[in-house]
Design a protein around this motif. Structure first.
Motif, PDB file in Angstrom:
ATOM      1  N   ASN A  52       6.313 -33.778  38.111  1.00 56.83           N
ATOM      2  CA  ASN A  52       4.998 -34.148  38.640  1.00 56.83           C
ATOM      3  C   ASN A  52       4.254 -32.914  39.121  1.00 56.83           C
ATOM      4  O   ASN A  52       4.868 -31.951  39.579  1.00 56.83           O
ATOM      5  N   ASP A  53       2.922 -32.959  39.019  1.00 54.24           N
ATOM      6  CA  ASP A  53       2.162 -31.999  39.799  1.00 54.24           C
ATOM      7  C   ASP A  53       2.206 -32.498  41.235  1.00 54.24           C
ATOM      8  O   ASP A  53       2.232 -33.720  41.488  1.00 54.24           O
ATOM      9  N   GLU A  83       0.411 -37.379  37.841  1.00 54.57           N
ATOM     10  CA  GLU A  83       0.674 -37.078  36.435  1.00 54.57           C
ATOM     11  C   GLU A  83      -0.412 -36.188  35.852  1.00 54.57           C
ATOM     12  O   GLU A  83      -0.459 -35.947  34.655  1.00 54.57           O
ATOM     13  N   TYR A  84      -1.307 -35.702  36.704  1.00 49.05           N
ATOM     14  CA  TYR A  84      -2.370 -34.795  36.275  1.00 49.05           C
ATOM     15  C   TYR A  84      -2.498 -33.668  37.295  1.00 49.05           C
ATOM     16  O   TYR A  84      -1.850 -33.659  38.337  1.00 49.05           O
ATOM     17  N   ALA A 239       3.503 -34.521  34.919  1.00 45.50           N
ATOM     18  CA  ALA A 239       2.178 -33.973  34.611  1.00 45.50           C
ATOM     19  C   ALA A 239       2.243 -33.087  33.373  1.00 45.50           C
ATOM     20  O   ALA A 239       3.265 -32.464  33.084  1.00 45.50           O
TER      21      ALA A 239
END
Length: 648
Positions: A52-53, A83-84, A239
């Motif tokens: 993850n980010d 996730e981004y 991410a």
């Protein structure tokens, strides 16, 4: 990180039955001795390993052991996983874990309607409720019907789970932070193996405590798995970050690694002379582990001795570093002036915190900028570099070292509490690709006839840097000290013409430092408002700008790393925009400097609460700017503060 538009969060069913989330913000809160930071760190490590980010922000009291069960003693840890590409640890939690009434009262107003509230009911005793002003148990009053409440007797369940270990009740109850971590790990589908390995290593000399913590962790997981209280689990996908090898890193750790990398790039030893101070002490802790890379750490008896030793190390041909916070900078100011006069490389790390005086040791602020610029007697300019995020501390340390060594100058490296203690993924660089830092130490004369003719203040035509001669090198004998130096020879000089010359040259040397142009994020090129920040305001500004752009409005943003000298194109950039909004955690210090040097409409946005900007509040700031009301809002802050304390 980029500032591209990101869609709002949404919930979608996952094939395995878990609810899919794009992001989530979790806050764990309890007494300062309840292990909230440890639990948060381990959940963060799992999120980083999963891909993850993430961004984290701890918040804890200044006291080593604050009064138990009181609002002053609440410690919390917040993490956003997504996730981004994200820019902050989030404004408000989607999930709040409250280990006692104080943690609940201190944090509940941040939990939005519909948020998840997980409460350790065992600590909701009459005594603990009274400590924070609750007349009765609020969990039984219906006051929290707007939240998804999970009331769990964590202490009782933990004590039962670890009974087989045979430790005392008090030690058993201390493991309840691992129970809470087990519940969260189950909710978000995170495996326990890495946490168990960490616990085994951390408590290697206390195997019973290690076993108790692991049993509590599993008990929390099993509670989530078997109870009917939780209707679903959640999934936050990895991410899609740029290719590379990543690790989670805090700002202080990244800064320490950057200093080591700088020493390797310059082929120099790194010497840290320092005195422990919150929130800079972790830099000493990290560097003390890295002696195999030519690092020497010296814990001095006070701030002045620490910087004195660092200057001495630079005189001897090493990269001298000292680390501190605002009060320590005040103590070091005379010695920084000595480094200015002797024109030696020196890195002064200032992890800013709330002031003045002892102030708010564990809270963040950006109020040392003018101190870094002018906080010494006489005309004594230094370079100033400020990282923008925890991972960016690595690159900022490299840049500070490049400037210090190349231009023979002290460099103030302005981190702050939010950056130092926060964490995010860091793409581990290829060390072989890092640019070399050339020390260009003076060498002994080849011709015996030239011995004794060395001019320590002879200057490089391009950089105006003086010769850096290591003492003990035959033929390079020279004088050094705090008295004014004669041009070229370095002899003591009291003549007015020489002082004028040397003062102007020292200023020109700093003004002539080559720094990159300011990069502006203005996708359409048609914005008339620029948001300009520095330091840890980077993330909240970026998220606020994303929200403005999602609504269809145009706005530009830029961020300053080099604060002295500033980028050569800064004036041209400011001149492109009708208005320049400058958020900073002080009363307008950068705004003051910009107004002094540039013909631009500068609108400061100030905050000195000891807390970092929220993206929500900066979004409101930008909406107010578009509405034409920001100036009035900002102007009203000080009169409102005065009115609040005036007795009527």
């Amino acid at each position: 990180m980029s500032s591209e538009t990101i869609a709002p969060n949404s919930e979608q069913p996952s094939p395995d039955g878990a609810t899919k989330l794009e992001q989530v913000v979790i806050r764990i809160a309890g007494d300062s001795g309840d292990g909230m930071q440890l639990a948060g760190d381990q959940f963060t490590a799992e999120a980083a390993a999963f891909g993850n980010d993430l961004a984290t922000q701890p918040n804890y009291p200044a006291e080593i052991r604050a009064p138990q069960g009181t609002l002053h003693g609440v410690s919390s840890f917040q993490i956003q996983i997504a996730e981004y590409d994200i820019l902050t640890a989030g404004d408000r939690p989607d999930v709040l874990v409250a280990m006692n009434p104080a943690a609940l009262k201190a944090n509940i107003t941040d939990l939005p309607r519909g948020g998840t509230l997980i409460v350790n009911t065992d600590d909701f005793t009459k005594r603990n409720l009274a400590k924070v002003g609750y007349d009765s148990n609020p969990l039984e009053s219906g006051a929290f019907e707007e939240y998804q409440v999970h009331a769990i007797p964590m202490a009782t369940l933990t004590i039962g789970a670890v009974e087989s270990v045979g430790i005392g009740k008090k030690d058993a109850e201390r493991s309840k932070n691992m129970f809470a971590l087990g519940v969260l790990s189950w909710m978000y589908g995170r495996p326990l193996a890495a946490i168990e390995a960490f616990l085994e290593q951390k408590f290697a000399k206390k195997p019973d405590i290690a076993k108790a913590n692991m049993l509590a962790l599993k008990a929390g997981w099993n509670y989530g798995e078997t109870t009917e209280s939780f209707a679903t689990t959640y999934e936050v996908a990895p991410a899609k970050l740029p290719a590379g090898t990543y690790r989670q890193i805090t700002g202080n750790t990244a800064l320490a690694y950057g200093l080591v990398a700088a020493g390797q790039s310059a082929r120099m030893d790194v010497f840290l002379g320092t005195y422990p101070i919150t929130p800079a002490s972790d830099i000493l802790h990290e560097l003390s582990k890295l002696k195999q890379f030519g690092v020497v750490t010296f814990q001095a008896e006070d701030e002045i001795a620490g910087i004195g030793a660092a200057i001495g190390a630079s005189y001897g041909g090493a990269l001298g570093v000292t680390s501190t916070s605002g009060p320590g900078v005040a103590l070091k100011s005379e010695a920084i002036g000595l480094a200015v006069m002797t024109e030696l490389p020196l890195i002064v790390v200032d992890v800013q915190r709330g002031g003045p005086s002892t102030g708010l040791p564990t809270k963040t602020e950006q109020a040392d900028l003018l101190q870094a610029m002018f906080g010494r007697n006489g005309e004594s300019p230094v370079a100033i570099v400020a990282p923008q995020s925890p991972a960016d501390c690595f690159d900022a340390a490299l840049e500070a070292a490049r400037i210090a060594v190349t231009y023979r100058t002290p460099v103030m490296l302005l981190s702050d509490g939010a950056i130092a203690n926060g964490s995010e993924p860091w793409s581990i660089p290829d060390i072989g690709s890092l640019p070399a830092i050339e020390s260009d130490l003076a060498t002994a004369p080849h011709d015996a006839a030239q011995a004794g003719t060395h001019l320590p203040y002879a200057r490089d035509a391009a950089t105006l840097a003086r010769d850096w001669a290591v003492p003990g090198t035959a033929g390079l004998e020279h004088r050094i000290g705090g008295l004014e130096k004669a041009n070229g020879t370095g002899d003591i000089s009291y003549t007015h013409d020489n002082h004028e010359l040397m003062t102007r040259v020292r200023g020109a040397r700093i003004a002539g430092i080559e720094v990159p142009d300011l990069v502006v994020d203005d996708p359409g090129g048609d914005a008339d408002i620029l948001v300009l920040g520095w330091g840890s305001s980077f993330g909240p500004i970026g998220e606020a700008v994303r929200r403005v752009r999602r609504s269809g409005q145009t706005i530009a943003r830029a961020h300053l790393r080099h604060l002295n000298p500033m980028p050569a194109n800064l004036g041209e950039v400011l001149g492109r925009y009708r208005r320049v909004v400058v958020p900073e955690m002080n009363l307008g210090q950068l705004s003051m400097l910009l107004k002094a040097h540039f013909d631009a409409d500068i609108q400061p946005v100030t905050k000195v609460s000891g807390m970092a900007f929220l993206a929500d509040e900066l979004h409101e700031v930008l909406l107010a700017e578009f509405a034409g009301t920001l100036g009035a809002i900002e102007s009203a802050k000080t009169p409102a503060a005065v009115a609040a304390v005036v007795t009527r």
